[in-house]
Write a protein that holds these residues in place. Structure first.
Motif, short mmCIF file in Angstrom:
data_model
loop_
_atom_site.label_atom_id
_atom_site.label_comp_id
_atom_site.label_asym_id
_atom_site.label_seq_id
_atom_site.Cartn_x
_atom_site.Cartn_y
_atom_site.Cartn_z
N GLY A 182 0.82 -1.20 0.00
CA GLY A 182 0.00 0.00 0.00
C GLY A 182 0.85 1.25 0.00
O GLY A 182 2.01 1.24 0.41
N VAL A 183 0.27 2.35 -0.47
CA VAL A 183 0.98 3.63 -0.49
C VAL A 183 1.06 4.17 0.92
O VAL A 183 0.06 4.26 1.63
CB VAL A 183 0.26 4.64 -1.41
N VAL A 184 2.26 4.51 1.36
CA VAL A 184 2.48 5.01 2.71
C VAL A 184 2.49 6.53 2.67
O VAL A 184 3.16 7.14 1.84
CB VAL A 184 3.83 4.49 3.27
N SER A 185 1.75 7.16 3.56
CA SER A 185 1.67 8.62 3.58
C SER A 185 2.95 9.23 4.15
O SER A 185 3.69 8.58 4.91
CB SER A 185 0.47 9.08 4.41
N SER A 186 3.17 10.48 3.80
CA SER A 186 4.32 11.20 4.36
C SER A 186 4.20 11.30 5.87
O SER A 186 5.20 11.21 6.59
CB SER A 186 4.42 12.60 3.74
N ALA A 187 2.97 11.50 6.36
CA ALA A 187 2.76 11.62 7.80
C ALA A 187 3.15 10.33 8.52
O ALA A 187 3.79 10.36 9.59
CB ALA A 187 1.31 11.97 8.10
N GLU A 188 2.78 9.19 7.95
CA GLU A 188 3.13 7.90 8.56
C GLU A 188 4.64 7.69 8.58
O GLU A 188 5.21 7.24 9.57
CB GLU A 188 2.45 6.76 7.79
N THR A 189 5.28 8.05 7.47
CA THR A 189 6.74 7.93 7.42
C THR A 189 7.40 8.88 8.41
O THR A 189 8.36 8.51 9.10
CB THR A 189 7.25 8.24 6.00
N ARG A 190 6.89 10.11 8.49
CA ARG A 190 7.46 11.11 9.40
C ARG A 190 7.34 10.64 10.86
O ARG A 190 8.28 10.78 11.64
CB ARG A 190 6.74 12.44 9.21
N ASP A 191 6.17 10.07 11.22
CA ASP A 191 5.98 9.59 12.59
C ASP A 191 6.93 8.45 12.92
O ASP A 191 7.51 8.41 14.02
CB ASP A 191 4.53 9.13 12.78
N ALA A 192 7.09 7.53 11.97
CA ALA A 192 7.99 6.39 12.20
C ALA A 192 9.43 6.87 12.35
O ALA A 192 10.18 6.38 13.22
CB ALA A 192 7.86 5.39 11.06
N LEU A 193 9.83 7.81 11.50
CA LEU A 193 11.20 8.34 11.58
C LEU A 193 11.43 9.10 12.87
O LEU A 193 12.52 9.03 13.47
CB LEU A 193 11.48 9.25 10.39
N ALA A 194 10.42 9.85 13.34
CA ALA A 194 10.56 10.60 14.58
C ALA A 194 10.74 9.64 15.76
O ALA A 194 11.58 9.88 16.65
CB ALA A 194 9.33 11.49 14.80
N ALA A 195 9.96 8.55 15.76
CA ALA A 195 10.11 7.55 16.82
C ALA A 195 11.47 6.88 16.75
O ALA A 195 12.13 6.64 17.78
CB ALA A 195 8.99 6.52 16.71
N PHE A 196 11.91 6.59 15.54
CA PHE A 196 13.23 5.98 15.34
C PHE A 196 14.32 6.93 15.83
O PHE A 196 15.26 6.51 16.54
CB PHE A 196 13.41 5.68 13.85
N GLN A 197 14.22 8.21 15.47
CA GLN A 197 15.23 9.19 15.87
C GLN A 197 15.31 9.31 17.39
O GLN A 197 16.40 9.32 17.97
CB GLN A 197 14.91 10.55 15.26
N ARG A 198 14.15 9.38 18.06
CA ARG A 198 14.15 9.49 19.52
C ARG A 198 14.81 8.28 20.16
O ARG A 198 15.61 8.40 21.11
CB ARG A 198 12.71 9.63 20.04
N ALA A 199 14.49 7.10 19.65
CA ALA A 199 15.04 5.87 20.23
C ALA A 199 16.54 5.79 20.03
O ALA A 199 17.28 5.39 20.94
CB ALA A 199 14.35 4.65 19.61
N VAL A 200 17.02 6.18 18.84
CA VAL A 200 18.46 6.13 18.56
C VAL A 200 19.21 7.14 19.44
O VAL A 200 20.23 6.82 20.06
CB VAL A 200 18.73 6.42 17.07
N GLU A 201 18.69 8.36 19.52
CA GLU A 201 19.37 9.41 20.27
C GLU A 201 19.41 9.15 21.76
O GLU A 201 20.33 9.60 22.45
CB GLU A 201 18.72 10.77 19.98
N THR A 202 18.42 8.41 22.27
CA THR A 202 18.39 8.09 23.71
C THR A 202 18.97 6.72 24.02
O THR A 202 19.09 6.34 25.18
CB THR A 202 16.95 8.15 24.24
N GLY A 203 19.34 5.98 22.96
CA GLY A 203 19.90 4.65 23.18
C GLY A 203 18.88 3.64 23.70
O GLY A 203 19.25 2.64 24.33
N ASP A 204 17.61 3.89 23.41
CA ASP A 204 16.53 3.03 23.92
C ASP A 204 16.28 1.89 22.94
O ASP A 204 15.48 2.00 22.00
CB ASP A 204 15.27 3.88 24.10
N ILE A 205 16.95 0.77 23.17
CA ILE A 205 16.82 -0.37 22.27
C ILE A 205 15.39 -0.91 22.25
O ILE A 205 14.88 -1.30 21.19
CB ILE A 205 17.82 -1.48 22.65
N GLN A 206 14.74 -0.93 23.41
CA GLN A 206 13.37 -1.46 23.46
C GLN A 206 12.43 -0.64 22.59
O GLN A 206 11.58 -1.19 21.88
CB GLN A 206 12.86 -1.49 24.91
N SER A 207 12.60 0.69 22.61
CA SER A 207 11.76 1.54 21.76
C SER A 207 12.08 1.31 20.29
O SER A 207 11.19 1.36 19.43
CB SER A 207 11.97 3.02 22.12
#
Length: 311
Positions: A182-207
């Motif tokens: 399915g076509v993924v919206s920019s908003a969905e991609t942006r939300d996933a990337l924001a969650a990924f960025q937070r987890a990487v920057e905080t070192g939160d492997i579980q997140s």
């Protein structure tokens, strides 16, 4: 305007010197379209620009009084030149060091607004197109993205319309089995990337594990110039630990900057303020199933200015 405040500019213009003429006017009118056709076929902006140079040289020698449809004629020249270049590019990939990824483009806002165009030039889709033969890729791009008639495509690739229909059917089925679901919206991609960025920057492997698909694949393109992963990393556990270790190593000098790449949200990694790599993702069912990091400096020149694509 881009996140960095740069003005929108087009790919380099292959133009003759002197005053404009009808051939130049026609070429300029369709240049963004021609660049987009070549880029989607090649996955390389540098090679697409070379194809446009070759297209101009051939177009400049055409008797315009014999051309009924200038757009179709220019697309035909571009397609033929791109097919020739694609076969050369395939041979170059055979000796490429490590995984090969498409060349990322810092895209203008109008690309994201055209959902079908953004989907067709996304890093995830360009990687799917890499699995087609050169002729299948040309037919798929011209038919599914640019909606050319079968007889127009037949002229462009020197095949019969019946053969083109068969190739189109085969390519469409091949892509459908491999493209994101399915076509993924920019908003969905942006939300996933924001969650990924937070987890990487905080070192939160579980997140990280909650946002990564179980079978996520991470690809890293250094081109043998910059240090990069020599092969794909597969699986949420391995990918999460990889990024946790990586960020722990570079975090003191690194920043993650949201941006727009190939029509979708992406991340730029800067080390000591300098562009180091570009990271795009593939999303399936709300989870990150592919992480594509381009570090090869030869592929990052189009991240310094916005590119406006057109179909």
């Amino acid at each position: 305007m881009s996140d960095g405040g740069e003005r929108t500019v087009e790919p380099a213009e292959p133009l003759p010197r002197g005053r404009p003429d009808p051939a130049t006017d026609a070429f300029l009118a369709h240049r963004r379209l021609l660049f987009t056709v070549a880029y989607e076929m090649l996955g390389s902006a540098a090679d697409a620009e070379d194809v446009l140079q070759e297209t101009w040289l051939r177009w400049a020698g055409v008797d315009l009084t014999t051309v009924q449809d200038q757009r179709a004629y220019l697309v035909r020249i571009t397609t033929r030149q791109a097919l020739t270049r694609l076969r050369t590019l395939d041979r170059r990939k055979e000796s490429y060091v490590g995984p090969w990824l498409p060349e990322p483009l810092l895209t203008a806002p109008d690309v994201a607004e055209d959902i079908e165009l953004a989907d067709s030039v996304s890093m995830a889709m360009l990687l799917v197109l890499e699995t087609l033969t050169p002729t299948e890729r040309a037919v798929f791009v011209l038919r599914e993205v640019f909606d050319l008639a079968y007889d127009e495509i037949a002229e462009a690739i020197d095949k019969s319309p019946v053969t083109v229909r068969q190739i189109a059917h085969r390519a469409r089925a091949h892509v459908a089995a491999r493209r994101p679901r399915g076509v993924v919206s920019s908003a969905e991609t942006r939300d996933a990337l924001a969650a990924f960025q937070r987890a990487v920057e905080t070192g939160d492997i579980q997140s990280l594990l909650t946002i990564l698909a179980p079978d996520v694949v991470a690809l890293n393109d250094g081109g043998g110039i910059k240090q990069a992963l020599p092969r794909p990393i597969v699986g949420a556990d391995q990918v999460a630990r990889l990024f946790a270790i990586y960020w722990n190593t570079i975090g003191a000098t690194a920043t993650l900057q949201p941006t727009q790449v190939n029509g979708y949200p992406a991340l730029i990694i800067r080390l000591n303020g300098e562009l180091d790599s570009v990271m795009a993702v593939r999303i399936d069912d709300g989870l990150i199933s592919g992480i594509y990091s381009v570090r090869n400096p030869e592929k990052l020149s189009h991240m310094e200015r916005e590119t406006s694509l057109h179909r």
